[in-house]
Design an enzyme around this catalytic site. Structure first.
Site, PDB file in Angstrom:
ATOM      1  N   HIS A 160      -8.647  19.426  -2.594  1.00  0.00           N
ATOM      2  CA  HIS A 160      -9.660  19.800  -1.612  1.00  0.00           C
ATOM      3  C   HIS A 160      -9.659  18.858  -0.413  1.00  0.00           C
ATOM      4  O   HIS A 160     -10.522  18.972   0.456  1.00  0.00           O
ATOM      5  CB  HIS A 160     -11.043  19.821  -2.275  1.00  0.00           C
ATOM      6  CG  HIS A 160     -11.160  20.839  -3.356  1.00  0.00           C
ATOM      7  ND1 HIS A 160     -11.710  22.090  -3.158  1.00  0.00           N
ATOM      8  CD2 HIS A 160     -10.764  20.816  -4.657  1.00  0.00           C
ATOM      9  CE1 HIS A 160     -11.663  22.784  -4.280  1.00  0.00           C
ATOM     10  NE2 HIS A 160     -11.090  22.019  -5.213  1.00  0.00           N
ATOM     11  N   GLU A 192       7.280  -1.962  -4.462  1.00  0.00           N
ATOM     12  CA  GLU A 192       7.812  -3.309  -4.289  1.00  0.00           C
ATOM     13  C   GLU A 192       9.235  -3.435  -4.815  1.00  0.00           C
ATOM     14  O   GLU A 192       9.980  -4.312  -4.383  1.00  0.00           O
ATOM     15  CB  GLU A 192       6.900  -4.337  -4.965  1.00  0.00           C
ATOM     16  CG  GLU A 192       5.598  -4.558  -4.225  1.00  0.00           C
ATOM     17  CD  GLU A 192       4.940  -5.874  -4.581  1.00  0.00           C
ATOM     18  OE1 GLU A 192       5.171  -6.374  -5.698  1.00  0.00           O
ATOM     19  OE2 GLU A 192       4.196  -6.399  -3.743  1.00  0.00           O
ATOM     20  N   LYS A 206       2.063 -13.491   4.665  1.00  0.00           N
ATOM     21  CA  LYS A 206       1.468 -14.719   4.150  1.00  0.00           C
ATOM     22  C   LYS A 206       1.677 -15.879   5.109  1.00  0.00           C
ATOM     23  O   LYS A 206       0.770 -16.689   5.350  1.00  0.00           O
ATOM     24  CB  LYS A 206       2.062 -15.061   2.778  1.00  0.00           C
ATOM     25  CG  LYS A 206       1.649 -14.120   1.658  1.00  0.00           C
ATOM     26  CD  LYS A 206       2.260 -14.571   0.336  1.00  0.00           C
ATOM     27  CE  LYS A 206       1.879 -13.630  -0.792  1.00  0.00           C
ATOM     28  NZ  LYS A 206       2.483 -14.046  -2.075  1.00  0.00           N
TER      29      LYS A 206
END
Length: 430
Positions: free
Chosen positions: A304, A283, A418
């Site tokens: 793995h 951010e 948003k």
């Protein structure tokens, strides 16, 4: 003492190229320290560390003791740094399975997702438990924690009644403004402050992180003293400063075509610490079409699953490896009389010895495969070390972002999703 190993990066650039960035790093650090860079009204975190308990810390400790005395569970309501910081600290110092122990209250987290299954699971976990809640939000209007706050307030009041529920509700928010501050004042909840000049992803050394940590049994004074020690040690204005080294190397990697930074740890309990680091750098730097993409891995488990990609995939990444000293108590590998797995050659060796060889073997393989690796050693896992680590990465991030030419303290991009969500939900004004 924080030690950064630069010996595995010279295949990507040279020492003279690193040294050429000295004035650039100096200027970025100066902008940050003097508060003259973009977003300079959010640099209060620089001065948060203290070797002595503040009045706020004393109140935090007293509140934590009350919660520890009357609650089996503390539910921490928050998202972003309000969730990642305290959880990272608690899991690293107390273990991922800390809630299965009987020594301290259980710590659950809510308000960091919109999952119905996760909410129903939390409700089951709270059945027949005495619990308190800690609501963490500057505004009190962020969707996820606001929804959780409504529901958990109702659960508290139904279980204890209005007056007793009020005594089990703790708020960490802006000292003066916002819906949560208004609610705290009207309801009489005990409250702690998020300083107005400290943004969410830099807030772990405020009450945001300190209250949940204290409830979990963490020595917050030792943690803050470690951060204060790092603040002093990292004020050096030269390449002796590991924060300078890290910020400069990251920027040089980016300028030489690296697109991803892979943060690796060899401790499963550090998984959420990786999440905190990922938000901090993602951010802070991901804007204006710039920035390294921060990703995390837990070794040896992820060797793995991602090892093949790291070893032979695109050469567009580098690794930063967090290293902690092994615990004083050792675990030895025992003999098996049949030796069907062929491991008797390890008889008497300690588990941390095997882990160290896995680390060294992986380091060599990845460097040979064209992946630069930056090991950073922090010392033993303890409160002091964690305080140093938090401050080191925050300072490095601020310097690195200024070198990149972006404002480390805003996040304009997250508002877009948003707006779309509020429109689809039918929120007035959207």
């Amino acid at each position: 003492m924080i030690e950064l190993d630069m010996s595995n990066v010279w295949g990507e650039f040279s020492l003279p190229q690193l040294l050429e960035t000295e004035q650039e790093v100096f200027a970025a650090h100066k902008l940050l320290a003097e508060g003259k860079g973009p977003g300079n009204d959010y640099i209060g975190w620089l001065e948060l560390p203290t070797a002595e308990d503040t009045a706020e810390m004393v109140r935090i400790k007293r509140a934590a003791e009350r919660i520890r005395e009357n609650s089996d569970v503390l539910v921490v309501i928050g998202i972003g740094g309000s969730y990642l910081g305290p959880r990272a600290a608690i899991e690293l110092l107390k273990g991922q399975n800390h809630n299965l122990m009987n020594d301290d209250p259980q710590i659950f987290f809510a308000g960091n997702n919109l999952s119905t299954r996760a909410w129903q699971e939390l409700c089951r976990l709270l059945e027949d438990k005495d619990f308190s809640i800690n609501i963490i939000s500057k505004s009190g209007t962020t969707t996820e924690p606001a929804i959780a706050t409504r529901a958990l307030r109702w659960m508290l009041e139904r279980k204890y009644g209005t007056e007793k529920a009020r005594a089990r509700t703790y708020v960490t928010t802006d000292p003066e403004n916002g819906a949560l501050r208004q609610m705290a004042n009207e309801e009489g909840w005990e409250s702690f402050i998020i300083p107005p000049d400290v943004g969410g992803r830099y807030s772990v050394l405020t009450a945001v992180g300190l209250l949940p940590m204290a409830v979990a049994g963490i020595d917050i004074s030792a943690l803050m003293a470690g951060a204060a020690e790092a603040q002093k040690a990292l004020d050096i204005r030269s390449f002796e400063n590991p924060a300078w080294q890290y910020a400069a190397i990251r920027n040089l990697m980016y300028r030489h075509g690296k697109a991803l930074e892979l943060l690796c740890t060899y401790e499963p309990d550090a998984k959420m610490l990786g999440g905190w680091w990922q938000q901090l750098f993602g951010e802070s730097e991901g804007k204006d079409g710039k920035g390294l993409f921060p990703v995390t891995a837990e070794f040896t488990a992820d060797l793995h699953s991602l090892g093949q990609m790291i070893q032979e995939g695109q050469r567009n990444l580098f690794e930063t490896v967090i290293r902690f000293a092994p615990p004083e108590r050792k675990t030895a590998i025992e003999v098996d009389w049949k030796d069907l797995d062929g491991l008797n050659y390890l008889e008497g060796r300690t588990l941390d010895f095997v882990e160290e060889q896995a680390y060294l073997g992986t380091l060599s393989a990845h460097v040979d495969g064209g992946v630069p690796v930056i090991p950073i050693s922090f010392g033993p896992v303890c409160e002091k070390t964690l305080g140093e680590l938090f401050y080191f990465f925050e300072l490095s991030c601020g310097i690195s972002a200024y070198m990149l030419g972006v404002n480390p303290f805003n996040q304009p991009g997250v508002e877009y999703y948003k707006r779309n969500m509020f429109h689809l939900l039918g929120k007035p004004g959207y």
